[in-house]
Enzyme design. Structure first.
Site, short mmCIF file in Angstrom:
data_model
loop_
_atom_site.label_atom_id
_atom_site.label_comp_id
_atom_site.label_asym_id
_atom_site.label_seq_id
_atom_site.Cartn_x
_atom_site.Cartn_y
_atom_site.Cartn_z
N GLU A 291 33.65 33.60 28.87
CA GLU A 291 33.06 33.65 30.20
C GLU A 291 31.76 32.86 30.29
O GLU A 291 30.92 33.12 31.14
CB GLU A 291 32.83 35.10 30.61
CG GLU A 291 34.11 35.92 30.63
CD GLU A 291 33.83 37.39 30.85
OE1 GLU A 291 33.47 37.76 31.97
OE2 GLU A 291 33.97 38.18 29.90
N ASP B 93 34.89 49.48 39.04
CA ASP B 93 36.06 49.02 39.77
C ASP B 93 37.09 50.12 39.96
O ASP B 93 37.35 50.91 39.04
CB ASP B 93 36.72 47.85 39.03
CG ASP B 93 35.81 46.63 38.94
OD1 ASP B 93 34.84 46.56 39.71
OD2 ASP B 93 36.08 45.75 38.10
N TYR C 128 37.23 32.99 40.82
CA TYR C 128 36.28 31.89 40.76
C TYR C 128 36.73 30.63 41.50
O TYR C 128 36.06 29.60 41.39
CB TYR C 128 35.97 31.57 39.29
CG TYR C 128 35.40 32.78 38.58
CD1 TYR C 128 34.20 33.35 39.01
CD2 TYR C 128 36.07 33.38 37.53
CE1 TYR C 128 33.69 34.48 38.40
CE2 TYR C 128 35.56 34.51 36.90
CZ TYR C 128 34.37 35.05 37.34
OH TYR C 128 33.87 36.17 36.72
N ARG D 8 28.63 47.75 37.82
CA ARG D 8 29.63 47.72 38.88
C ARG D 8 30.87 48.45 38.37
O ARG D 8 31.32 48.19 37.24
CB ARG D 8 29.99 46.28 39.23
CG ARG D 8 30.53 46.09 40.64
CD ARG D 8 31.10 44.70 40.84
NE ARG D 8 32.38 44.56 40.15
CZ ARG D 8 32.70 43.53 39.37
NH1 ARG D 8 31.83 42.56 39.15
NH2 ARG D 8 33.88 43.48 38.81
N GLU E 42 37.69 50.24 35.48
CA GLU E 42 36.76 49.86 34.41
C GLU E 42 35.35 49.77 34.95
O GLU E 42 35.12 49.83 36.16
CB GLU E 42 37.17 48.52 33.79
CG GLU E 42 37.14 47.35 34.75
CD GLU E 42 37.58 46.06 34.09
OE1 GLU E 42 38.09 46.08 32.97
OE2 GLU E 42 37.39 45.00 34.72
N SER F 1 36.27 39.34 33.21
CA SER F 1 36.66 38.27 34.14
C SER F 1 38.16 38.07 34.24
O SER F 1 38.64 36.98 34.51
CB SER F 1 35.97 36.94 33.77
OG SER F 1 34.64 36.96 34.18
N ASN G 67 31.66 47.45 34.64
CA ASN G 67 31.07 46.16 34.27
C ASN G 67 29.56 46.34 34.11
O ASN G 67 28.86 46.57 35.10
CB ASN G 67 31.35 45.13 35.36
CG ASN G 67 32.83 44.92 35.59
OD1 ASN G 67 33.46 44.09 34.95
ND2 ASN G 67 33.41 45.69 36.51
N GLY H 73 28.85 39.90 37.59
CA GLY H 73 28.47 38.59 38.10
C GLY H 73 27.26 38.69 39.02
O GLY H 73 27.13 39.63 39.81
#
Length: 331
Positions: free
Chosen positions: A13, A282, A241, A280, A294, A175, A296, A300
């Site tokens: 990443e 999800d 992305y 973050r 999951e 990602s 994070n 990002g």
């Protein structure tokens, strides 16, 4: 404040990390901080060379070409890092997100943003994450893990417990790298083998068709959920992305009680996974049931990323968000 922003590295990443890092550098400078850019694979990057880290720049090399990457022990000696009051972590995947660099920074006494070594390692491991979520009564989808070196699994258990279609993905990668949706049992082995390129553990998880949601957290505040609508049906690396491949709705159009529930689950997950600072979480909303997917720990951080979208929904712009994360870390 004197801040070293750590970015890049050698994980899969790297490019995403560079984008986050350069956005954070710009935002922090706007807020009046003295900011140094540090590529954890190469060391300090002078301000007049920062543009070389942009896609296509001479320093935006893909991970596999960084044969002489800076060893972590040498990273700790980078003058600009040792002289900083704070390390702002803009790393994704690899040493930056699994707790390794966090442990290094603690050893040398440099404060840093986000979660510590233990929580970082837990959240990076999707299998451990789901076990803790299950124990904390945060709903999560059934799963099994195939491990190196053979990556064996019982097809009968997969069909009975997980079912088809299922999602196959590296257990410790971000990602959406190496992710597959498998509809037929005959496709499972090839998907596991492909995901195994990225990790020594591969997760096989029940696929739930529904609405994809994510909740950003800053301190003890859960931002409004963002709904993610990928145009090709799966929120993979390309959908994340490539401009125009995904629609984002923030706040997500949810009933009030559903919004409150997903925010409550996100805060509970944040605590049970031993996260701190910001993160973050999800989710997927399938047939009116929420499932946590999951966490994070270093999401990002460009102005258009998901966590900043949630912050913007409550009136926190991107430079202010970066400033708050930095000040929270110092406190």
């Amino acid at each position: 404040m004197k801040i070293a922003v750590l970015m890049g590295g050698t994980s899969a990443e790297r490019e995403v990390s560079l984008a986050s890092g350069l956005a954070i550098v710009k935002a922090l400078r706007e807020r009046g901080h003295e900011v140094w850019t540090v590529d954890t694979a190469a060391g300090y990057v002078p301000q007049d060379e920062e543009s070389d880290l942009l896609p296509g720049g001479v320093k935006s090399a893909p991970p596999e070409s960084l044969e002489n990457a800076l060893p972590l022990i040498d990273l700790a000696q980078v003058k600009e890092l040792r002289g900083a009051e704070l390390a702002f972590l803009a790393l994704h995947g690899g040493d930056g997100e699994d707790g390794t660099i966090q442990a290094l920074l603690e050893l040398v006494g440099i404060p840093y943003t986000g979660t510590g070594p233990l929580g970082s390692g837990i959240a990076m491991d999707k299998d451990v994450t789901k076990r803790l979520l299950r124990d904390a009564q945060v709903p999560t989808l059934p799963w099994r893990v195939a491990r190196a070196p053979e990556f064996t699994y019982d097809p009968d258990i997969i069909e009975d417990l997980v079912g088809l279609p299922c999602v196959v993905k590296p257990s410790r990668q971000g990602s959406s790298v190496g992710i597959h949706i498998v509809s037929e049992a005959s496709e499972l082995e090839a998907a596991v083998r492909d995901s195994a390129q990225y990790d020594t553990e591969v997760m096989i998880e029940r696929f739930a068709k529904g609405r994809e949601l994510t909740v950003g957290i800053l301190g003890d505040q859960a931002f409004p959920a963002v709904e993610i609508r990928p145009k090709k049906g799966i929120y993979d690396y390309e959908s994340k992305y490539t401009p125009g491949m995904t629609e984002y709705l923030c706040p997500a159009p949810l009933e009030e009680e559903v919004m409150a529930q997903v925010q409550a689950y996100a805060l509970r997950a944040f605590k049970v996974l031993k996260l701190r600072g910001y993160a973050r979480i999800d989710f997927i909303l399938a047939k009116e049931q929420l499932f946590c997917l999951e966490a994070n720990t270093l999401p990002g951080m460009t102005a258009t990323s998901l966590l900043p979208k949630g912050a913007a929904a409550v009136g926190i712009d991107f430079p202010e968000l970066c400033d708050r994360i930095a000040r929270l870390a110092v406190r």
